[in-house]
Motif scaffolding. Structure first.
Motif, short mmCIF file in Angstrom:
data_model
loop_
_atom_site.label_atom_id
_atom_site.label_comp_id
_atom_site.label_asym_id
_atom_site.label_seq_id
_atom_site.Cartn_x
_atom_site.Cartn_y
_atom_site.Cartn_z
N PHE A 257 89.83 -25.65 -5.98
CA PHE A 257 89.56 -24.57 -6.93
C PHE A 257 88.28 -23.82 -6.55
O PHE A 257 88.25 -22.59 -6.50
CB PHE A 257 89.44 -25.15 -8.34
N THR A 258 87.23 -24.57 -6.25
CA THR A 258 85.94 -23.97 -5.90
C THR A 258 86.03 -23.18 -4.60
O THR A 258 85.59 -22.03 -4.52
CB THR A 258 84.86 -25.06 -5.76
N ALA A 259 86.62 -23.79 -3.57
CA ALA A 259 86.76 -23.12 -2.28
C ALA A 259 87.63 -21.88 -2.40
O ALA A 259 87.35 -20.85 -1.78
CB ALA A 259 87.35 -24.09 -1.25
N GLY A 260 88.69 -21.95 -3.21
CA GLY A 260 89.57 -20.81 -3.39
C GLY A 260 88.88 -19.65 -4.09
O GLY A 260 89.05 -18.49 -3.70
N ALA A 261 88.08 -19.96 -5.12
CA ALA A 261 87.39 -18.91 -5.87
C ALA A 261 86.36 -18.20 -5.00
O ALA A 261 86.30 -16.96 -4.97
CB ALA A 261 86.72 -19.50 -7.11
N VAL A 262 85.54 -18.97 -4.30
CA VAL A 262 84.48 -18.38 -3.46
C VAL A 262 85.09 -17.58 -2.31
O VAL A 262 84.67 -16.45 -2.01
CB VAL A 262 83.54 -19.47 -2.93
N SER A 263 86.10 -18.15 -1.66
CA SER A 263 86.75 -17.47 -0.53
C SER A 263 87.45 -16.19 -0.99
O SER A 263 87.41 -15.17 -0.29
CB SER A 263 87.77 -18.40 0.14
N GLY A 264 88.09 -16.23 -2.15
CA GLY A 264 88.74 -15.05 -2.69
C GLY A 264 87.75 -13.94 -3.00
O GLY A 264 88.01 -12.77 -2.74
N ALA A 265 86.60 -14.31 -3.56
CA ALA A 265 85.57 -13.32 -3.88
C ALA A 265 85.02 -12.65 -2.62
O ALA A 265 84.86 -11.43 -2.56
CB ALA A 265 84.43 -13.98 -4.65
N ILE A 266 84.77 -13.46 -1.58
CA ILE A 266 84.24 -12.92 -0.33
C ILE A 266 85.25 -11.96 0.31
O ILE A 266 84.90 -10.85 0.73
CB ILE A 266 83.89 -14.06 0.65
N ALA A 267 86.51 -12.38 0.37
CA ALA A 267 87.55 -11.55 0.97
C ALA A 267 87.75 -10.27 0.17
O ALA A 267 87.98 -9.19 0.74
CB ALA A 267 88.86 -12.34 1.07
N ALA A 268 87.67 -10.36 -1.16
CA ALA A 268 87.84 -9.17 -2.00
C ALA A 268 86.75 -8.14 -1.75
O ALA A 268 87.02 -6.94 -1.70
CB ALA A 268 87.85 -9.59 -3.48
N ILE A 269 85.51 -8.60 -1.59
CA ILE A 269 84.39 -7.69 -1.34
C ILE A 269 84.53 -7.02 0.03
O ILE A 269 84.35 -5.81 0.16
CB ILE A 269 83.06 -8.46 -1.43
N LEU A 270 84.89 -7.80 1.04
CA LEU A 270 84.97 -7.27 2.41
C LEU A 270 86.10 -6.25 2.57
O LEU A 270 86.01 -5.35 3.40
CB LEU A 270 85.17 -8.42 3.40
N THR A 271 87.17 -6.39 1.79
CA THR A 271 88.32 -5.49 1.95
C THR A 271 88.43 -4.46 0.82
O THR A 271 89.45 -3.77 0.73
CB THR A 271 89.63 -6.33 2.00
N LEU A 272 87.42 -4.35 -0.02
CA LEU A 272 87.49 -3.43 -1.17
C LEU A 272 87.75 -1.98 -0.78
O LEU A 272 88.55 -1.30 -1.45
CB LEU A 272 86.20 -3.54 -2.00
N PRO A 273 87.13 -1.42 0.28
CA PRO A 273 87.43 -0.02 0.64
C PRO A 273 88.92 0.22 0.91
O PRO A 273 89.46 1.26 0.50
CB PRO A 273 86.60 0.20 1.90
N PHE A 274 89.57 -0.73 1.55
CA PHE A 274 91.01 -0.58 1.82
C PHE A 274 91.82 -0.68 0.52
O PHE A 274 92.88 -0.06 0.39
CB PHE A 274 91.48 -1.64 2.82
N ASP A 275 91.34 -1.46 -0.44
CA ASP A 275 92.01 -1.56 -1.73
C ASP A 275 91.92 -0.24 -2.48
O ASP A 275 92.88 0.18 -3.13
CB ASP A 275 91.38 -2.69 -2.55
N VAL A 276 90.77 0.41 -2.40
CA VAL A 276 90.58 1.72 -3.05
C VAL A 276 91.55 2.74 -2.46
O VAL A 276 92.19 3.51 -3.19
CB VAL A 276 89.12 2.20 -2.89
N VAL A 277 91.69 2.74 -1.13
CA VAL A 277 92.61 3.66 -0.46
C VAL A 277 94.05 3.38 -0.86
O VAL A 277 94.83 4.28 -1.16
CB VAL A 277 92.45 3.57 1.07
N LYS A 278 94.43 2.09 -0.88
CA LYS A 278 95.81 1.72 -1.23
C LYS A 278 96.13 2.12 -2.66
O LYS A 278 97.23 2.63 -2.94
CB LYS A 278 96.01 0.21 -1.05
N THR A 279 95.18 1.92 -3.57
CA THR A 279 95.40 2.30 -4.97
C THR A 279 95.63 3.80 -5.10
O THR A 279 96.54 4.24 -5.80
CB THR A 279 94.20 1.88 -5.83
N ARG A 280 94.82 4.59 -4.39
CA ARG A 280 94.97 6.05 -4.45
C ARG A 280 96.34 6.47 -3.92
O ARG A 280 97.01 7.33 -4.52
CB ARG A 280 93.86 6.73 -3.65
#
Length: 358
Positions: A257-280
């Motif tokens: 649970f701990t490793a999944g939460a931290v790893s998910g947060a890191i990956a979400a931050i690093l790929t956020l610009p691509f998420d913004v583009v995909k949403t648009r």
């Protein structure tokens, strides 16, 4: 192949058992995260109704309000994105338009449960269960199979294996699910019947060829493949470190649970610009489909990024920073810990069968 142990102390699990474990994890993640997104959307709706064509483009550093041509909103419950169209407030989904005023998150939970029923917190869940669960099963099962193939069949070693296996598994899952996502977007935007949808798909294929069914595949890959690569790399690394720290041979629920939460947060931050583009891009597609407008010339991801920077600055690429992290981290934690728990259950079951058989 399944989950192996060099020492042979842990029984292998079959691909079918991996699928059962991942589907259970996807189901639990959907049930857990969906109420959070329903509440978030309802709070956003009372501040800035989409059918009035106003949108708040916000980031963690501040917000800008301007008239928007978009009348769609994104519903993202941790496993899958859904586009809802609100043309003049008439075709918008009923649970979005319910006129109840909320003073905050906790108040929203209480009032939705009291006035609309407990089930309203899981509005929009059926399409997730229909598409996200199969996609998650493909993704997680392929990851385990690829990781074990690289380790045990090809003999590769090193921390890069989860990165490669995670990226390839996500690429395969996105490619398989992409046409279904396009179909789902069209059904949501126009409320088509299945017969009308069949005609719509045939027309799209006749005009743009078979590859037109994979429209939007590019930005999805740019977001999801790096996310998966970073996620699995950090998860396996952190899980190994935590197991070593607590002197455990295998990760328990809290470690996963701990490793999944931290790893998910890191990956979400690093790929956020691509998420913004995909949403648009998804919102643009929903708008054009709803209005019956022909698709415009495909704009590259780089061009959309430059447009966002020109409109609101480079911080626009990180719009929605906190909401994405707050949602992705628990979703990843619930998913991976449930998946690992399911695999451990099947490992023990298989080990007991082997002992009884011998």
């Amino acid at each position: 192949m399944g989950e192996r142990a060099v020492s042979g102390s842990v029984a292998a699990i079959s691909p079918v058992q991996q699928m059962l474990a991942s589907s259970t994890g996807a189901l639990l993640t959907s049930i857990f995260v969906t109420p959070l997104d329903v509440v978030k959307i309802r709070l956003q709706a009372q501040q800035s109704p989409f059918h009035q064509a106003l949108a708040r483009q916000s980031s963690s550093w501040g917000g800008i309000i301007r008239t928007s041509k978009w009348k769609c909103f994104m519903y993202c419950n941790g496993l899958m994105d859904h586009v809802y169209v609100c043309q003049t407030g008439t075709s918008c989904t009923s649970w979005y338009k319910t006129p109840t005023h909320f003073s905050g998150t906790l108040d929203a939970f209480v009032k939705i449960t009291r006035h609309e029923g407990f089930r309203s917190l899981w509005s929009g869940l059926p399409p997730t269960l229909m598409m996200a669960v199969p996609a998650t099963v493909i993704y997680f099962t392929c990851y385990d199979q690829l990781r074990d193939f690289l380790k045990y069949n090809l003999g590769f070693q090193g921390s890069h294996i989860p990165l490669v296996a995670g990226g390839l598994a996500r690429l395969g899952a996105v490619t398989v699910i992409s046409p279904l996502e396009l179909v789902r977007t069209k059904m949501q935007s126009r409320q088509l019947s299945y017969s009308e949808l069949r005609v719509c798909i045939r027309s799209a294929v006749a005009q743009g060829g078979l590859l037109s069914l994979w429209k939007g595949w590019g930005p999805t890959v740019l977001r999801d493949v790096p996310f998966s690569a970073f996620y699995w790399f950090n998860y396996e690394l952190m899980k190994a470190r935590l197991c070593e720290h607590y002197r455990m041979d295998q990760a328990n629920f809290s470690i996963s649970f701990t490793a999944g939460a931290v790893s998910g947060a890191i990956a979400a931050i690093l790929t956020l610009p691509f998420d913004v583009v995909k949403t648009r891009r998804q919102i643009q597609l929903g708008e054009m489909d709803a209005l019956g407008v022909a698709s415009m010339r495909t704009t590259s991801t780089w061009h959309i990024m430059k447009s966002i920077c020109a409109e609101v600055g480079y911080r626009g690429l990180f719009a929605g920073f906190m909401p994405r992290v707050i949602k992705v981290a628990p979703a990843c934690a619930v998913m991976i810990s449930s998946y690992e728990f399911g695999k451990t259950f099947f490992q023990k079951m298989n080990l007991d069968r082997e002992r009884l058989g011998s």
